[in-house]
Write a protein that holds these residues in place. Structure first.
Motif, PDB file in Angstrom:
ATOM      1  N   SER A   8       0.700  -1.192   0.101  1.00  0.00           N
ATOM      2  CA  SER A   8      -0.063  -0.089   0.000  1.00  0.00           C
ATOM      3  C   SER A   8       0.776   1.328  -0.207  1.00  0.00           C
ATOM      4  N   TRP A   9       1.787   1.042   1.023  1.00  0.00           N
ATOM      5  CA  TRP A   9       2.848   2.424   0.627  1.00  0.00           C
ATOM      6  C   TRP A   9       3.735   2.388  -0.430  1.00  0.00           C
ATOM      7  N   LEU A  10       3.966   1.385  -0.950  1.00  0.00           N
ATOM      8  CA  LEU A  10       4.643   1.230  -2.379  1.00  0.00           C
ATOM      9  C   LEU A  10       3.852   2.039  -3.450  1.00  0.00           C
ATOM     10  N   HIS A  11       2.545   1.468  -3.403  1.00  0.00           N
ATOM     11  CA  HIS A  11       1.630   2.333  -4.469  1.00  0.00           C
ATOM     12  C   HIS A  11       1.340   3.903  -4.110  1.00  0.00           C
ATOM     13  N   THR A  12       1.482   4.399  -2.824  1.00  0.00           N
ATOM     14  CA  THR A  12       1.419   5.505  -2.470  1.00  0.00           C
ATOM     15  C   THR A  12       2.645   6.380  -2.725  1.00  0.00           C
ATOM     16  N   GLU A  13       3.900   5.471  -2.627  1.00  0.00           N
ATOM     17  CA  GLU A  13       5.179   6.461  -3.130  1.00  0.00           C
ATOM     18  C   GLU A  13       5.395   6.519  -4.623  1.00  0.00           C
ATOM     19  N   LEU A  14       4.324   5.862  -5.492  1.00  0.00           N
ATOM     20  CA  LEU A  14       4.339   6.010  -6.904  1.00  0.00           C
ATOM     21  C   LEU A  14       3.771   6.927  -7.520  1.00  0.00           C
ATOM     22  N   VAL A  15       2.930   7.787  -6.636  1.00  0.00           N
ATOM     23  CA  VAL A  15       1.789   8.778  -7.055  1.00  0.00           C
ATOM     24  C   VAL A  15       2.569   9.631  -8.213  1.00  0.00           C
ATOM     25  N   PRO A  16       3.639  10.192  -7.843  1.00  0.00           N
ATOM     26  CA  PRO A  16       4.248  11.100  -8.682  1.00  0.00           C
ATOM     27  C   PRO A  16       4.481  10.541 -10.082  1.00  0.00           C
ATOM     28  N   TYR A  17       4.825   9.264 -10.166  1.00  0.00           N
ATOM     29  CA  TYR A  17       5.285   8.563 -11.293  1.00  0.00           C
ATOM     30  C   TYR A  17       3.906   8.206 -12.186  1.00  0.00           C
ATOM     31  N   MET A  18       3.087   7.755 -11.457  1.00  0.00           N
ATOM     32  CA  MET A  18       1.429   7.579 -11.957  1.00  0.00           C
ATOM     33  C   MET A  18       0.897   8.836 -12.467  1.00  0.00           C
ATOM     34  N   TYR A  19       1.020   9.948 -11.749  1.00  0.00           N
ATOM     35  CA  TYR A  19       0.407  11.042 -12.238  1.00  0.00           C
ATOM     36  C   TYR A  19       0.935  11.765 -13.591  1.00  0.00           C
ATOM     37  N   SER A  20       2.234  11.545 -13.511  1.00  0.00           N
ATOM     38  CA  SER A  20       3.058  11.965 -14.829  1.00  0.00           C
ATOM     39  C   SER A  20       2.365  11.278 -15.967  1.00  0.00           C
ATOM     40  N   TYR A  21       2.134   9.945 -15.934  1.00  0.00           N
ATOM     41  CA  TYR A  21       1.202   9.193 -17.045  1.00  0.00           C
ATOM     42  C   TYR A  21      -0.312   9.573 -17.049  1.00  0.00           C
ATOM     43  N   VAL A  22      -0.789  10.110 -16.094  1.00  0.00           N
ATOM     44  CA  VAL A  22      -1.947  10.637 -16.144  1.00  0.00           C
ATOM     45  C   VAL A  22      -2.144  11.913 -17.121  1.00  0.00           C
ATOM     46  N   VAL A  23      -0.883  12.688 -16.998  1.00  0.00           N
ATOM     47  CA  VAL A  23      -0.927  14.045 -17.903  1.00  0.00           C
ATOM     48  C   VAL A  23      -0.467  13.522 -19.315  1.00  0.00           C
ATOM     49  N   THR A  24       0.449  12.634 -19.581  1.00  0.00           N
ATOM     50  CA  THR A  24       0.761  12.310 -20.807  1.00  0.00           C
ATOM     51  C   THR A  24      -0.450  11.747 -21.733  1.00  0.00           C
ATOM     52  N   GLY A  25      -1.124  10.826 -20.966  1.00  0.00           N
ATOM     53  CA  GLY A  25      -2.212  10.184 -21.378  1.00  0.00           C
ATOM     54  C   GLY A  25      -3.281  11.015 -21.728  1.00  0.00           C
ATOM     55  N   HIS A  26      -3.605  12.082 -20.871  1.00  0.00           N
ATOM     56  CA  HIS A  26      -4.628  13.238 -21.179  1.00  0.00           C
ATOM     57  C   HIS A  26      -4.146  14.014 -22.502  1.00  0.00           C
ATOM     58  N   LEU A  27      -3.018  14.174 -22.705  1.00  0.00           N
ATOM     59  CA  LEU A  27      -2.309  14.923 -23.902  1.00  0.00           C
ATOM     60  C   LEU A  27      -2.267  14.170 -25.161  1.00  0.00           C
ATOM     61  N   GLY A  28      -2.650  12.621 -25.091  1.00  0.00           N
ATOM     62  CA  GLY A  28      -2.646  12.003 -26.165  1.00  0.00           C
ATOM     63  C   GLY A  28      -1.425  11.078 -26.390  1.00  0.00           C
ATOM     64  N   GLY A  29      -0.623  10.834 -25.204  1.00  0.00           N
ATOM     65  CA  GLY A  29       0.472  10.195 -25.360  1.00  0.00           C
ATOM     66  C   GLY A  29       0.392   8.994 -24.497  1.00  0.00           C
ATOM     67  N   ARG A  30       1.305   8.373 -23.880  1.00  0.00           N
ATOM     68  CA  ARG A  30       1.429   7.129 -23.228  1.00  0.00           C
ATOM     69  C   ARG A  30       0.525   7.019 -21.981  1.00  0.00           C
ATOM     70  N   VAL A  31      -0.202   6.193 -21.720  1.00  0.00           N
ATOM     71  CA  VAL A  31      -0.979   5.961 -20.683  1.00  0.00           C
ATOM     72  C   VAL A  31      -0.470   4.953 -19.834  1.00  0.00           C
ATOM     73  N   LEU A  32      -0.783   4.609 -18.599  1.00  0.00           N
ATOM     74  CA  LEU A  32      -0.085   4.228 -17.475  1.00  0.00           C
ATOM     75  C   LEU A  32       0.121   2.734 -17.722  1.00  0.00           C
ATOM     76  N   GLN A  33      -0.711   1.836 -18.367  1.00  0.00           N
ATOM     77  CA  GLN A  33      -0.493   0.512 -18.297  1.00  0.00           C
ATOM     78  C   GLN A  33      -0.458   0.122 -19.805  1.00  0.00           C
ATOM     79  N   LYS A  34       0.460  -0.745 -20.207  1.00  0.00           N
ATOM     80  CA  LYS A  34       0.488  -1.311 -21.665  1.00  0.00           C
ATOM     81  C   LYS A  34       0.822  -2.725 -21.878  1.00  0.00           C
ATOM     82  N   PRO A  35      -0.140  -3.639 -22.153  1.00  0.00           N
ATOM     83  CA  PRO A  35       0.058  -4.895 -22.492  1.00  0.00           C
ATOM     84  C   PRO A  35       1.328  -5.226 -23.243  1.00  0.00           C
ATOM     85  N   VAL A  36       2.118  -6.163 -22.968  1.00  0.00           N
ATOM     86  CA  VAL A  36       3.177  -6.689 -23.755  1.00  0.00           C
ATOM     87  C   VAL A  36       3.193  -8.139 -23.760  1.00  0.00           C
ATOM     88  N   LYS A  37       4.304  -8.780 -24.532  1.00  0.00           N
ATOM     89  CA  LYS A  37       4.460 -10.127 -24.704  1.00  0.00           C
ATOM     90  C   LYS A  37       4.578 -10.776 -23.211  1.00  0.00           C
TER      91      LYS A  37
END
Length: 593
Positions: free
Chosen positions: A381-410
Motif C-alpha cells: 500500500s505504501w509502495l503504491h502511494t510512493e509511486l503517485v508522482p510517477y503515475m500522475y505523470s502518465y495521467v498527464v501524458t495520457g490526457h495529452l494523447g500520449g502514453r497511458v499508464l499500463q501497456k500489455p506486452v508479450k
C-alpha cells in the motif's frame, strides 16, 4: 439469359446484404457501441486528480458509519495509507433520492465534515434509477414517488420499469432539462457534505427492453429515441461534468471493462478519470480447499472466470482501449472469506495499477487477519502511494494523447507500468511464474542486484513478500516517500522529491508534479567513466537514489565536488548511492567512476 439471371441474383444478394448491414448497424452496432463503431472512443482520458491515485478503502458487509470509522481509524493506527473512503450501497432512503439513511449514518453533516477534516476524500455510490421498489433501504415501497417522476416526464420510455439488483424502477432522462433540475436538486444535499466523487454503478446498460422476442436497444426520451450506448454515455459524461462544477477535483469511478459485456468499454474515455472492472469473487486457481460457513469443503480450483484472473484480464483489456487509471477490488468483491495468500497477491498486483481499491465483502480490518497479510499489504500500500508522482505523470501524458499508464506486452498477462516497470502478475496460488522480458536490461525490483537480459523468457520463484516486478536499466522514477516500509527511503524523505535511478542507458523523464506546480525534467547520459544527470527546474529539495555496484571516486554538482557522508552516501550492501540537493532548480550531477 444466364448473365441476366446472374445479375438478378447478384442484385438480390446485394440488397439482402445491405439490409442485413443496416439492421446490424441500427439494432446492434449503433446502440451498443456508438456512432461509427466506437466513435465515443476517439478521445483521450481526463486528468485524474492525484488524490484518486492513493489508496481507497470500503466495506460492503455492514456499510454504516461505525464500520467505516473502525476501518479508517484502524488503518491509521496500524499505519496503512488510506486517502479515499467509498460509501457504497445502500446509504440512501430509497434509490435514488440522495437522502442519507440516518440509521446507518447518524448526524451525516457532522460525520462527513469530520472525515473531510481528517484528510479523507469521500466517493458515494449512485445509479440512474428512480425506484418504485427497493430491496435494502428504509423505504421499500416508493411507488408514489416513482409515479410522480413518471407523470412529470422525468423518466425514459414513458416510465417503463426494469428489475435490477436493488429493486425495480425507471431510468432518469438526462435529455430532459426539468428532470435534470429535479435530479440535481436532490443531489445537492450530498454535494453540500463536500463529497469528492460518485461511484457510478452501471444500471445504464439495462436501458433496453424486449419487443416480443426481439431486444429493442432504444428508449423514448425528451429528445426522441435514444440508443443504449448514447444513454450510457449520458450517464457517465453528465454525472462527471456536473460534478466538476461542484468540485474542480471531482471524479467518477466507473466501469471500463467487465467480463465480456460491452467490449468497447462502459464509460467513454473522456468521462473515465478512474475505472474498475466489475465485481469478482474471492477466488483463484489453487490446490487447496476452503471450509465455508456450512462446514462443507469447497474446491477452489477454477479457471479464473469470476476471480483474480478475470480481474487481470479485464484490466489489460481496458488498458488496450486507453483507459488510464484502472483497478479492481483488492481480493475481489464477493464471498464471505478471503484466502490470505489471495489477499496478498491481489494487493501486490494492485500496487502496480492506477487504482488501489481495497474493499468489498470479507474481513478488511487487516489487524484482525494474519500478521503476514498486515505487514505485506501495508508495505505494498505504501509502495503504491510512493509511486503517485510517477503515475500522475502518465495521467498527464495520457490526457495529452500520449502514453497511458499500463501497456500489455508479450508474456501471459504481462504489462508495462509506465515505461520503466515490467509486471508479470502471479494470478494463481503458486510461487513460481514464467517471465518474458522486453528488450533492454532489467533489474529484479525486490533484489536489484539480479540483472536479466531483455528478450528472454525464464521461470523464477517469488516469495510471498515479493512480486514479479522488473525495472528497466535507464529508469528514472519519481517517488513521494514518507515511510521506510519499502526500503526506498524513510521519514527524512518527506516533503522532498525522491528519484530512483538505474544508470546504464540514456534516458529522459519529465515529472508532472501532483501539486500542479509545474514540471521537472531529468536527463541521464552514460559517458565513458562517468554518469551525468541534468536537472531542469527542480521544484523541491530532492533526493537522488542511484543503483551502483561500486562507490564513485567523485560526486560533483555543477562542477563542485560534494562531501561524502554529508551531501551523499554510498551503501555497499544495497549498492545504492544517495545524493541530496537542496535549494536549486537547475544543475548537473556527475558521478565519476
Amino acid at each position: 439469359m444466364l448473365n441476366a439471371k446472374l445479375r438478378k441474383i447478384g442484385k438480390a444478394f446485394a440488397i439482402a446484404l445491405a439490409t442485413l448491414i443496416c439492421i446490424f448497424y441500427f439494432y446492434v452496432a449503433y446502440p451498443l457501441w456508438g456512432l461509427f463503431f466506437n466513435g465515443q472512443r476517439h478521445t483521450n482520458p481526463p486528468l485524474t486528480p492525484p488524490w484518486a491515485l492513493e489508496c481507497w478503502i470500503w466495506d460492503n458487509d455492514f456499510n454504516n458509519a461505525a464500520t467505516v470509522d473502525t476501518l479508517v481509524n484502524g488503518y491509521r493506527k496500524y499505519d496503512i495509507p488510506v486517502r479515499t473512503v467509498n460509501i457504497d450501497s445502500p446509504w440512501c432512503m430509497r434509490f435514488n433520492d440522495y437522502r442519507v439513511d440516518t440509521i446507518r449514518y447518524p448526524h451525516p453533516k457532522e460525520w462527513f465534515a469530520k472525515k473531510k477534516a481528517d484528510g479523507y476524500r469521500i466517493v458515494m455510490w449512485t445509479t440512474t434509477m428512480v425506484n418504485s421498489k427497493n430491496n435494502d433501504t428504509p423505504i421499500r415501497n416508493s411507488e408514489e414517488w416513482f409515479n410522480e417522476a413518471k407523470s412529470k416526464g422525468y423518466l425514459t420510455g414513458n416510465g417503463q420499469q426494469n428489475s435490477w439488483w436493488k429493486g425495480k424502477g425507471g431510468f432518469i432522462d438526462y435529455s430532459n432539462p426539468e428532470a435534470m433540475n429535479w435530479w440535481r436538486g436532490m443531489q445537492q444535499s450530498v454535494f453540500d457534505y463536500g463529497i469528492d466523487g460518485w461511484k457510478l454503478d452501471d444500471t445504464a446498460t439495462l436501458s433496453w427492453y424486449m419487443a416480443g422476442p426481439i431486444p429493442f436497444l432504444y428508449r423514448n426520451t425528451f429528445t426522441g429515441l435514444m440508443s443504449l450506448r448514447t444513454y450510457m454515455d449520458h450517464f457517465y459524461r453528465d454525472e462527471y461534468r456536473y460534478g466538476l462544477t461542484k468540485n474542480p477535483e471531482f471524479i467518477t469511478l466507473g466501469r471500463s471493462i467487465d467480463q465480456n459485456f460491452h467490449p468497447e468499454g462502459f464509460a467513454p474515455l473522456d468521462a473515465a478519470p478512474v475505472t474498475w472492472v466489475g465485481d469478482q469473487k474471492h477466488i483463484w486457481k489453487t490446490k487447496e480447499t476452503l471450509v465455508d460457513d456450512g462446514n462443507k469443503k469447497k474446491d477452489l480450483i477454477v479457471t479464473g472466470i469470476g476471480g483474480f484472473e478475470m480481474a487481470v484480464q479485464s484490466i489489460l483489456s481496458a488498458a488496450k482501449l486507453r483507459y488510464n487509471i484502472i483497478g479492481s477490488d483488492v481480493a475481489g468483491f464477493s464471498g464471505s472469506k478471503i484466502p490470505p495468500r489471495l489477499y496478498i497477491r491481489w494487493a501486490q498486483f494492485s500496487a502496480f495499477c492506477g487504482l488501489f481499491l481495497n474493499g468489498g465483502h470479507g474481513e478488511r480490518a487487516l489487524w484482525r487477519r494474519t500478521a503476514e497479510e498486515l505487514e505485506t499489504i501495508r508495505k505494498f500500500s505504501w509502495l503504491h502511494t510512493e509511486l503517485v508522482p510517477y503515475m500522475y505523470s502518465y495521467v498527464v501524458t495520457g490526457h495529452l494523447g500520449g502514453r497511458v499508464l499500463q501497456k500489455p506486452v508479450k508474456g501471459k498477462y504481462h504489462y508495462l507500468f509506465g515505461d520503466d516497470f515490467l509486471i508479470a502478475p502471479i494470478y494463481q496460488d503458486e510461487l513460481t511464474n514464467q517471465v518474458t522480458l522486453p528488450g533492454g536490461r532489467w533489474h529484479y525490483f525486490f533484489k536489484d542486484s539480479e540483472v536479466f537480459e531483455g528478450g528472454t523468457t525464464f521461470e523464477k520463484s517469488f516469495p510471498l513478500g515479493e512480486f514479479p516486478v522488473f525495472i528497466r536499466e535507464g529508469a528514472m522514477v519519481p517517488l513521494n516517500i514518507q515511510r521506510s516500509y519499502t526500503g526506498l527511503g524513510n521519514v527524512t524523505n518527506t516533503g522532498k522529491d525522491t528519484w530512483l535511478i538505474y544508470p546504464g542507458m540514456d534516458n529522459t523523464f519529465t515529472l508532472y508534479h501532483p501539486d500542479k506546480s509545474g514540471t521537472t525534467t531529468l536527463t541521464m547520459k552514460n559517458l565513458p567513466g562517468q554518469v551525468e544527470i541534468r536537472i531542469a527546474d527542480a521544484r523541491k529539495p530532492s533526493v537522488y537514489t542511484l543503483r551502483m555496484e561500486n562507490r564513485p571516486s567523485k560526486v560533483l554538482f555543477n562542477e563542485v565536488e560534494l562531501k561524502d557522508s554529508m551531501d551523499y552516501a554510498f551503501d555497499q550492501q544495497k549498492q545504492r548511492l544517495t545524493v541530496k540537493i537542496d535549494g536549486v532548480r537547475d544543475g548537473v550531477i556527475k558521478l565519476i567512476h
